[in-house]
Design an enzyme around this catalytic site. Structure first.
Site, mmCIF file in Angstrom:
data_model
loop_
_atom_site.group_PDB
_atom_site.id
_atom_site.type_symbol
_atom_site.label_atom_id
_atom_site.label_comp_id
_atom_site.label_asym_id
_atom_site.label_seq_id
_atom_site.Cartn_x
_atom_site.Cartn_y
_atom_site.Cartn_z
ATOM 1 C CB SER A 148 -0.822 0.056 1.209
ATOM 2 O OG SER A 148 0.031 0.274 2.289
ATOM 3 C CE LYS A 149 -0.704 8.271 -0.104
ATOM 4 N NZ LYS A 149 0.569 8.713 0.450
ATOM 5 N NE ARG A 150 -2.102 3.218 5.852
ATOM 6 C CZ ARG A 150 -2.582 2.215 6.461
ATOM 7 N NH1 ARG A 150 -2.215 1.473 7.606
ATOM 8 N NH2 ARG A 150 -3.713 1.536 5.965
ATOM 9 N N GLY A 180 4.885 2.522 1.259
ATOM 10 C CA GLY A 180 5.880 3.267 0.688
ATOM 11 C C GLY A 180 6.328 4.587 1.721
ATOM 12 C CG ASP A 181 3.327 7.580 2.363
ATOM 13 O OD1 ASP A 181 4.105 7.681 1.211
ATOM 14 O OD2 ASP A 181 2.304 7.895 2.673
#
Ligand code: GLU
Length: 542
Positions: free
Chosen positions: A274-276, A278-279
């Site tokens: 998920s994008k999370r 990645g962050d």
């Protein structure tokens, strides 16, 4: 034999996740290997989830990756709206194909495979909460449809009146009870599912006169003569319905073959990437940078400095295993080698370090000239003036150490700008000193206001001692008297401590404790610049 025709059918609900790019890539490789067509179709029938700019983003992302559609999008990157020879099935945006779908939904009602439903949102909510109170989950299907407000439970006169009077009805698929649907998936093999727990999915909505995903998808795949549907695993639960829809329409003979791709998994633990993730771990999950309506920006592979070829290569290997040790594949090699049979069923774990490794490999393949041109862009953006030949020399010196072009700047900033701050004094004097965090480095170090407060206590104690020591003079002497490549032997000849003199020189020339080889730096920046830097350090720190 039908001509291979596959499609990538994104919904423009936001930026394209890298998993979506992989789906597009696998479709593209599959088509190109067979001399077939790769089609783009925009599935935008859910107006509530429409995000402005997402369609353009998706098309630009594919273009950046070199995934060029044969049909659906023209040479200007626009979704084709009017049929022509090259794009006979236009429009390729489902919202513009609205008028096509109703007749198909009605056809299913006429053949007894679907029915009209008039249940309001409140009715459905009530049915759900009743079931919940009884410890059950409400499913609109053979077990409940008899008690709901639909055409199966009313006479034709009432039905006609309701159809005319109301504008909120839907057409639902009549999922058969206790039928085993036998399906074949090119990746997962044979699958059987019993229909008893499946629901009567809405196929068409009178309110906006639009089909839902399921109907539009089947009708368009049929009309567009799609031969293989290659898509993400999240669509596997819809497969029995899709099989039954093909059967209900009598299109079994031309039904596409299906391949459901494994999920991309997060680097640590289990679950979808998920994008999370990645962050948290500092890597992009989107091909291009994206700024949402709230103004929040998500990083993209392109803006992070990935080469599109590296991105495509790393994506190809997330799920597909060539069966050999080979890891570096050009697009042409991928087209030749790719096969759905070698795509695994299990999720593919994403490894951000491996992603960087791919970029490093592709950076090495770039010509020095093209890297120099990219580095010039970075220098210009930082307003650092430099001539091309010098930049080319810097590239030759640093290329092997870099994974990204921007790394060259990080490695070699001292070849362009004299240090005005010194981040690790301990190298010269052995004092414990905190390194300045890289993040706080300004775009142009010359602009940095020297932080006297942080350095004073140290200066007083250690640097002063250092400059009064023999090593500073030795370093100065070494530069004045030696060619760069003989500097070590010169220092040795003089019987000086090589490590200490070199550390002093390094700090003066680079501002930091580690980095490029001293003699390389000296050769590039030249004797006078070396002397100036030593003098500056003495004046600043001494
Ligand atoms: N519109 C669907 C999506 O966004 C397409 C699924 C399919 O390929 O059938 O994923």
């Amino acid at each position: 034999m039908r001509k291979t025709r596959v499609r990538f059918a994104p919904s423009p609900t936001g930026p394209l996740h890298m998993g979506g790019v992989r789906t597009a890539l696998y479709n593209y490789l599959y088509a190109k290997q067979r001399g077939g067509d790769f089609i783009i179709r925009i599935e935008d029938t859910d107006s509530h989830r429409f995000v402005p700019g997402a369609e353009e983003y998706i098309i630009e992302s594919l273009k950046w990756c070199g995934i060029i559609p044969d049909e659906g999008v023209d040479g200007n990157g626009k979704v084709v709206e009017q049929p022509n020879e090259k794009h006979p099935h236009a429009p390729y945006r489902q919202s513009q194909r609205r008028s096509i779908y109703r007749q198909y939904a009605e056809q299913l009602v006429a053949s007894g495979n679907a029915y009209y439903a008039f249940d309001s949102e409140e009715d459905l909510e009530l049915a759900r909460s009743k079931a919940e109170n009884a410890g059950q989950t409400f499913i609109y299907n053979h077990s409940t449809r008899g008690g709901m407000c639909n055409s199966l439970n009313m006479d034709s006169g009432t039905l006609q009146r309701m159809l005319e009077a109301r504008t909120d009805w839907t057409i639902r698929f009549k999922m058969p009870e206790n039928v085993t649907v036998a399906m074949d998936d090119l990746i997962r093999g044979h699958i059987e599912v019993n229909t008893s727990t499946l629901d009567d999915k809405v196929l068409w909505k009178r309110a906006d006169e639009l089909p839902t995903y399921h109907l539009a998808n089947i009708v368009d795949d049929h009309l567009m003569e799609i031969t293989e549907v290659i898509r993400g695993e999240e669509w596997l639960p819809s497969l029995p319905l899709h099989y039954l829809l093909y059967k209900a329409f009598g299109w079994e003979d031309t039904m596409p073959r299906f391949a459901h791709l494994p999920l991309l998994l997060k680097p640590v633990g289990n679950g979808k990437l998920s994008k999370r993730d990645g962050d948290k771990l500092g890597f992009p999950v989107f091909p291009l940078q994206w700024t949402n309506a709230q103004g929040e920006t998500s990083r993209g592979y392109r803006e992070d400095g990935y080469f599109p070829e590296a991105f495509v290569n790393l994506l190809a290997l997330l799920g597909w295993n060539p069966g050999t040790e080979q890891e570096i594949f050009s697009m042409d090699e991928l087209i030749k080698e790719f096969s759905l049979e070698k795509v695994g069923k299990a999720g593919a774990k994403f490894n951000p370090e491996k992603a960087k490794w791919f970029n490093k490999e592709y950076l090495r393949k770039q010509s020095d000239e093209s890297l120099a041109t990219s580095l010039m862009d970075i220098l210009n953006a930082k307003r650092v003036k430099c001539d091309y030949d010098y930049v080319l020399k810097v590239v030759k010196l640093t290329k092997e150490r870099a994974s990204f072009v921007k790394d060259i700047w990080d490695i070699a900033a001292c070849l362009f700008i004299a240090p005005r701050e010194y981040s690790d004094y301990s190298v010269v004097a052995g004092a414990a000193f905190t390194k300045s965090a890289d993040a706080s480095r300004p775009v142009d170090p010359r602009a940095k206001v020297y932080d006297d407060n942080a350095t004073k206590p140290f200066l007083a104690k250690d640097v002063d001692k250092f400059y009064k020591s023999e090593f500073y003079d030795a370093a100065l002497d070494a530069v004045q008297n030696s060619e760069a490549d003989t500097i070590e032997s010169y220092i040795r000849e003089k019987g000086l401590n090589l490590g200490k003199v070199m550390n002093c020189l390094r700090l003066a020339l680079t501002g930091a404790a580690s980095g490029l080889g001293i003699s390389d730096i000296m050769t590039l920046i030249g004797k006078q610049e070396c002397l100036d830097r030593l003098a500056f350090m003495k004046q600043r720190l001494g």
